[in-house]
Design a protein around this motif. Structure first.
Motif, PDB file in Angstrom:
ATOM      1  N   LEU A  59       0.966  -1.468   0.068  1.00 57.22           N
ATOM      2  CA  LEU A  59      -0.011   0.155  -0.037  1.00 57.22           C
ATOM      3  C   LEU A  59       0.879   1.349   0.232  1.00 57.22           C
ATOM      4  CD1 LEU A  59      -3.037  -0.950   2.254  1.00 57.22           C
ATOM      5  CD2 LEU A  59      -3.186  -0.514   0.504  1.00 57.22           C
ATOM      6  N   VAL A  60       1.941   0.969   0.663  1.00 57.98           N
ATOM      7  CA  VAL A  60       2.815   2.751   1.085  1.00 57.98           C
ATOM      8  C   VAL A  60       3.736   2.737  -0.153  1.00 57.98           C
ATOM      9  CG1 VAL A  60       3.920   4.272   2.574  1.00 57.98           C
ATOM     10  CG2 VAL A  60       1.977   2.370   3.688  1.00 57.98           C
ATOM     11  N   LYS A  61       4.499   1.589  -0.584  1.00 54.95           N
ATOM     12  CA  LYS A  61       5.559   1.466  -1.277  1.00 54.95           C
ATOM     13  C   LYS A  61       6.291   2.439  -1.225  1.00 54.95           C
ATOM     14  CE  LYS A  61       3.264   0.004  -5.285  1.00 54.95           C
ATOM     15  NZ  LYS A  61       1.957  -0.140  -4.832  1.00 54.95           N
ATOM     16  N   PRO A  62       7.335   2.191   0.242  1.00 55.24           N
ATOM     17  CA  PRO A  62       8.067   3.093   1.200  1.00 55.24           C
ATOM     18  C   PRO A  62       9.456   3.385   0.347  1.00 55.24           C
ATOM     19  CG  PRO A  62       7.620   1.070   2.542  1.00 55.24           C
ATOM     20  CD  PRO A  62       7.152   0.956   1.128  1.00 55.24           C
ATOM     21  N   GLU A  63       9.798   4.912   0.741  1.00 51.15           N
ATOM     22  CA  GLU A  63      11.163   4.762  -1.006  1.00 51.15           C
ATOM     23  C   GLU A  63      12.080   4.374  -0.011  1.00 51.15           C
ATOM     24  OE1 GLU A  63      10.288   9.760  -0.723  1.00 51.15           O
ATOM     25  OE2 GLU A  63       8.731   9.145  -2.395  1.00 51.15           O
ATOM     26  N   GLY A  64      13.703   4.909  -0.411  1.00 48.94           N
ATOM     27  CA  GLY A  64      14.891   4.821   0.361  1.00 48.94           C
ATOM     28  C   GLY A  64      15.165   5.662   0.748  1.00 48.94           C
ATOM     29  N   ASN A  65      14.569   6.748   1.332  1.00 51.11           N
ATOM     30  CA  ASN A  65      14.580   7.632   3.102  1.00 51.11           C
ATOM     31  C   ASN A  65      13.806   7.119   3.893  1.00 51.11           C
ATOM     32  OD1 ASN A  65      16.514   9.081   2.056  1.00 51.11           O
ATOM     33  ND2 ASN A  65      14.950  10.921   1.754  1.00 51.11           N
ATOM     34  N   VAL A  66      12.526   6.356   3.995  1.00 53.08           N
ATOM     35  CA  VAL A  66      12.330   5.516   4.623  1.00 53.08           C
ATOM     36  C   VAL A  66      12.960   4.054   5.861  1.00 53.08           C
ATOM     37  CG1 VAL A  66       9.854   4.142   5.310  1.00 53.08           C
ATOM     38  CG2 VAL A  66      10.308   6.669   3.654  1.00 53.08           C
ATOM     39  N   TRP A  67      13.373   3.536   4.402  1.00 51.57           N
ATOM     40  CA  TRP A  67      14.830   1.902   4.490  1.00 51.57           C
ATOM     41  C   TRP A  67      15.768   2.474   6.034  1.00 51.57           C
ATOM     42  CZ3 TRP A  67      12.543  -1.781   4.444  1.00 51.57           C
ATOM     43  CH2 TRP A  67      11.252  -2.322   3.153  1.00 51.57           C
ATOM     44  N   ILE A  68      16.031   3.888   5.176  1.00 49.69           N
ATOM     45  CA  ILE A  68      16.731   3.976   5.483  1.00 49.69           C
ATOM     46  C   ILE A  68      16.519   4.645   6.963  1.00 49.69           C
ATOM     47  CG2 ILE A  68      19.260   6.202   6.035  1.00 49.69           C
ATOM     48  CD1 ILE A  68      18.963   6.284   3.365  1.00 49.69           C
ATOM     49  N   LEU A  69      15.772   5.367   6.933  1.00 44.89           N
ATOM     50  CA  LEU A  69      14.933   5.578   8.575  1.00 44.89           C
ATOM     51  C   LEU A  69      14.789   4.372   9.034  1.00 44.89           C
ATOM     52  CD1 LEU A  69      14.411   7.327  10.340  1.00 44.89           C
ATOM     53  CD2 LEU A  69      12.411   7.730   9.384  1.00 44.89           C
ATOM     54  N   MET A  70      14.234   3.011   8.606  1.00 46.12           N
ATOM     55  CA  MET A  70      13.687   2.041   9.597  1.00 46.12           C
ATOM     56  C   MET A  70      15.279   1.241   9.766  1.00 46.12           C
ATOM     57  SD  MET A  70      11.617  -0.412   6.800  1.00 46.12           S
ATOM     58  CE  MET A  70      10.666   0.583   6.087  1.00 46.12           C
ATOM     59  N   ALA A  71      16.143   1.821   9.047  1.00 45.22           N
ATOM     60  CA  ALA A  71      17.589   0.879   9.541  1.00 45.22           C
ATOM     61  C   ALA A  71      17.521   1.629  10.641  1.00 45.22           C
ATOM     62  CB  ALA A  71      18.647   0.968   8.810  1.00 45.22           C
ATOM     63  N   ALA A  72      18.001   3.100  10.436  1.00 44.33           N
ATOM     64  CA  ALA A  72      17.934   3.820  11.842  1.00 44.33           C
ATOM     65  C   ALA A  72      17.496   3.998  13.353  1.00 44.33           C
ATOM     66  CB  ALA A  72      18.288   5.435  11.303  1.00 44.33           C
ATOM     67  N   CYS A  73      16.514   2.994  13.222  1.00 41.85           N
ATOM     68  CA  CYS A  73      15.619   2.860  14.374  1.00 41.85           C
ATOM     69  C   CYS A  73      15.471   1.801  14.618  1.00 41.85           C
ATOM     70  CB  CYS A  73      14.210   3.221  14.640  1.00 41.85           C
ATOM     71  SG  CYS A  73      13.385   4.888  13.627  1.00 41.85           S
ATOM     72  N   LEU A  74      15.830   1.105  14.388  1.00 45.33           N
ATOM     73  CA  LEU A  74      16.165  -0.257  15.063  1.00 45.33           C
ATOM     74  C   LEU A  74      17.540  -1.280  16.135  1.00 45.33           C
ATOM     75  CD1 LEU A  74      17.631  -2.680  12.075  1.00 45.33           C
ATOM     76  CD2 LEU A  74      15.377  -3.349  13.207  1.00 45.33           C
ATOM     77  N   PRO A  75      18.180   0.056  16.624  1.00 45.16           N
ATOM     78  CA  PRO A  75      18.879   0.219  18.002  1.00 45.16           C
ATOM     79  C   PRO A  75      17.886   0.657  19.136  1.00 45.16           C
ATOM     80  CG  PRO A  75      20.099   1.660  16.599  1.00 45.16           C
ATOM     81  CD  PRO A  75      18.854   0.841  15.656  1.00 45.16           C
ATOM     82  N   ALA A  76      17.078   1.485  18.559  1.00 42.13           N
ATOM     83  CA  ALA A  76      15.549   1.144  20.212  1.00 42.13           C
ATOM     84  C   ALA A  76      15.316   0.144  20.179  1.00 42.13           C
ATOM     85  CB  ALA A  76      14.928   2.548  19.767  1.00 42.13           C
ATOM     86  N   ILE A  77      15.390  -0.940  19.103  1.00 37.06           N
ATOM     87  CA  ILE A  77      13.999  -1.712  19.913  1.00 37.06           C
ATOM     88  C   ILE A  77      14.389  -2.486  21.151  1.00 37.06           C
ATOM     89  CG2 ILE A  77      13.174  -4.016  19.020  1.00 37.06           C
ATOM     90  CD1 ILE A  77      13.163  -2.345  15.766  1.00 37.06           C
ATOM     91  N   PRO A  78      16.289  -3.224  21.187  1.00 35.01           N
ATOM     92  CA  PRO A  78      16.158  -4.229  21.749  1.00 35.01           C
ATOM     93  C   PRO A  78      16.283  -3.244  23.297  1.00 35.01           C
ATOM     94  CG  PRO A  78      17.811  -4.136  20.024  1.00 35.01           C
ATOM     95  CD  PRO A  78      17.078  -3.119  20.037  1.00 35.01           C
ATOM     96  N   ALA A  79      16.696  -2.094  23.332  1.00 32.17           N
ATOM     97  CA  ALA A  79      16.507  -1.471  24.464  1.00 32.17           C
ATOM     98  C   ALA A  79      15.237  -1.394  25.576  1.00 32.17           C
ATOM     99  CB  ALA A  79      17.715  -0.088  25.002  1.00 32.17           C
ATOM    100  N   GLY A  80      14.650  -0.897  24.259  1.00 26.81           N
ATOM    101  CA  GLY A  80      12.719  -1.276  24.693  1.00 26.81           C
ATOM    102  C   GLY A  80      12.049  -1.741  25.134  1.00 26.81           C
ATOM    103  N   VAL A  81      12.424  -2.996  24.437  1.00 24.98           N
ATOM    104  CA  VAL A  81      11.933  -3.992  24.572  1.00 24.98           C
ATOM    105  C   VAL A  81      12.240  -4.358  26.216  1.00 24.98           C
ATOM    106  CG1 VAL A  81      11.008  -6.788  24.025  1.00 24.98           C
ATOM    107  CG2 VAL A  81      11.195  -4.885  22.344  1.00 24.98           C
ATOM    108  N   TRP A  82      13.604  -4.460  26.638  1.00 22.03           N
ATOM    109  CA  TRP A  82      14.211  -4.728  28.305  1.00 22.03           C
ATOM    110  C   TRP A  82      13.998  -3.987  29.020  1.00 22.03           C
ATOM    111  CZ3 TRP A  82      17.770  -2.538  30.801  1.00 22.03           C
ATOM    112  CH2 TRP A  82      17.991  -3.669  32.333  1.00 22.03           C
TER     113      TRP A  82
END
Length: 252
Positions: free
Chosen positions: A190-213
Motif C-alpha cells: 500500500l505504501v511502497k516506502p521510498e529509499g529514505n524510509v528504509w534508511i530511517l528504519m535501519a536508524a530506528c532498529l537500535p531503539a528496539i532491544p532497549a525498549g523491549v528489555w
C-alpha cells in the motif's frame, strides 16, 4: 520524506516507546507511539515505516514471552479471525471511512472501560466464549490494518478472563507477532516506502532491544492488579487518541 537529524530522533523515540509497550504489556498499544511519528511524517508513511519494525520487535520480544506464557486455547480461537480481519482490512483500506472507524472503536473502548470502573475497577472473571473470541480476532485484524489500533478488541476479550499477568502479556505478544507478520507485506504494497524510509528504519532498529528489555523489566515489577489497572488506563489513552483522530479528521 526529508531525512534529517530531527526526523531520526523523533522516529527513534516513537519506536522506543512502542517497543517499551511491547515488552511491558505484550503489544497492542502501538497507537500510543504513533503521534510522535506523525510529527515528522504522515500517518500512512508511518505505517509503512513501522510494518517491518514491528516484526523486529516481535522477534526480540519472543526472547521473553516464551511458549509457556501463551494461552493456546485462546489463541486457537483468536488467530483465524485476526488473519481474516487483516485481509478484509487490506481490501477495504481505500474505501473505508477511517474517521468513522476510529470514533466507533473509541466509543466501544470507553464504554468497556466505563463498565469496568462502575463495577468497582476490579477484574470480573467471565467464561470463555468462542463467538466473542472470533469476533475479537476479526475486529482486531481490521482495526490493526486500517488504524494501527488492534489492541482494544483483543484486550476487551482477554482482560475479563483474569489470566495471569505473564500469560496475558505472552498471549498478546504472540497474537500480534502473527498479526504483524501477516500485515507487513500488505502495508508495504500500500505504501511502497521510498529509499529514505528504509534508511530511517535501519536508524530506528537500535531503539528496539532497549525498549523491549526496559518494558519487560517494568512488567516484572508490577503485580497482577497493577498490570490490569495499567492496561485499562492505556485503553483510555488509546480510545482518546482514536477519538481525536476521528473527530479532527471530520473538522479538518
Amino acid at each position: 520524506m526529508e531525512l534529517t537529524a530531527a526526523t531520526v530522533l523523533v522516529a527513534s523515540v516513537g519506536v522506543f516507546l512502542i517497543s517499551f509497550m511491547r515488552g511491558a504489556f505484550g503489544g497492542g498499544f502501538a497507537i500510543i507511539g504513533i503521534p510522535l511519528l506523525s510529527i515528522v511524517m504522515d500517518p500512512v508513511t508511518a505505517g509503512g515505516l513501522l510494518a517491518p519494525l514491528f516484526i523486529a520487535m516481535d522477534l526480540f520480544a519472543l526472547r521473553y514471552w516464551k511458549p509457556s506464557t501463551w494461552s493456546k486455547q485462546d489463541l486457537v480461537l483468536l488467530l483465524p479471525g485476526l488473519v481474516i480481519g487483516i485481509a478484509l482490512g487490506y481490501l477495504l483500506f481505500r474505501v473505508l471511512d477511517h474517521r468513522a472507524i476510529a470514533i466507533l472503536m473509541a466509543a466501544i473502548t470507553l464504554l468497556f472501560v466505563g463498565l469496568w470502573f462502575v463495577g468497582g475497577a476490579t477484574v470480573s472473571i467471565r467464561p470463555r466464549s468462542s463467538a466473542k473470541a472470533v469476533a475479537a480476532g476479526l475486529a482486531s485484524g481490521i482495526t490493526t490494518m486500517v488504524a494501527h489500533s488492534g489492541g482494544p478488541p483483543l484486550a476487551m476479550y482477554l482482560l475479563p478472563l483474569g489470566l495471569g499477568k505473564e500469560v496475558y502479556a505472552g498471549t498478546t505478544s504472540l497474537f500480534f507477532t502473527v498479526g504483524n507478520a501477516t500485515k507487513a507485506m500488505p502495508w508495504l504494497l500500500l505504501v511502497k516506502p521510498e529509499g529514505n524510509v528504509w534508511i530511517l528504519m535501519a536508524a530506528c532498529l537500535p531503539a528496539i532491544p532497549a525498549g523491549v528489555w526496559l518494558g519487560w523489566r517494568m512488567h516484572g515489577r508490577l503485580d497482577q492488579h497493577q498490570l490490569y489497572r495499567a492496561c485499562y488506563g492505556l485503553l483510555v489513552v488509546t480510545a482518546l487518541k482514536l477519538l481525536w483522530d476521528g473527530v479532527s479528521g471530520y473538522l479538518a
